[in-house]
Design a protein around this motif. Structure first.
Motif, PDB file in Angstrom:
ATOM      1  N   GLU A  43       0.833  -1.208   0.000  1.00 17.46           N
ATOM      2  CA  GLU A  43       0.000   0.000   0.000  1.00 17.46           C
ATOM      3  C   GLU A  43       0.867   1.258   0.000  1.00 17.46           C
ATOM      4  N   THR A  59       0.722   4.352  -2.633  1.00 18.04           N
ATOM      5  CA  THR A  59       0.078   5.603  -2.225  1.00 18.04           C
ATOM      6  C   THR A  59       1.005   6.609  -1.550  1.00 18.04           C
ATOM      7  N   PRO A  61      -0.234   3.433   5.712  1.00 15.05           N
ATOM      8  CA  PRO A  61      -1.305   2.453   5.860  1.00 15.05           C
ATOM      9  C   PRO A  61      -1.694   2.334   7.339  1.00 15.05           C
TER      10      PRO A  61
END
Length: 179
Positions: free
Chosen positions: A157, A161, A165
């Motif tokens: 993740e 991004t 997370p």
């Protein structure tokens, strides 16, 4: 795994004697060796140095180089000072508190204890400006297994991004207050 353990980790120090005294007096580390040469064995470059080795426990060695002919050491101006640090494990919260008291009595500013849920830690700087962390485990094997289980998903993740997370947000709920 090919690697058995870390043989030693080496950093630069401002003054070898001051460094030995600090690690002996604050962290009870014993000087286990010193090497000094006029040139570097690996590169053969002329560069006098003192290389000291301290027993960091359980077969771990913390080493330092004093380099009198080099410009004063600096730090990466693009990295916050809290990022690069040496973390040492202690056996209990009591040991953590004892070192905190000893360091503060020596005039050293100590941050913490900080509660990371799986361990508590304190932070302070050595005489050369290296940030140190002392950590005492406060967890169970089950909690560590839970943390390990979510790590791959967190890395995936984050890679996509670049935002934190929340899979392990429970670790710092006590420090930051529950949401």
């Amino acid at each position: 795994m090919l690697v058995e353990k870390i043989h030693h980790v080496a950093y630069r120090c401002r003054d070898a004697k001051e460094t030995v005294d600090f690690y002996r007096d604050i962290l009870d580390m014993e000087l286990v060796g010193a090497i000094a040469e006029d040139k570097v064995p690996s590169t053969k470059a002329p560069d006098p140095y003192m290389h000291i080795f301290l027993d960091a426990g359980a077969g771990s060695i913390l080493a330092f180089f004093e380099l009198p002919n080099s410009p004063p050491q600096g730090r990466d101006p693009n990295t916050p000072e809290w990022v690069q640090h040496i973390a040492f494990q202690v056996g209990s919260i009591d040991a953590l508190e004892q070192v905190k008291a000893k360091a503060e009595a020596a005039g050293i500013e100590v941050v913490g204890p900080t509660d990371h849920d799986i361990f508590k830690s304190i932070y302070f700087f050595d005489p050369s400006g290296h940030r140190l962390e002392l950590a005492a485990w406060t967890t169970t094997p089950e909690v560590l297994a839970r943390l390990k289980a979510v790590a791959p998903a967190m890395i995936a993740e984050w890679a996509e991004t670049k935002t934190p997370p929340r899979h392990a947000a429970w670790l710092h709920e006590k420090e930051f207050g529950a949401h």
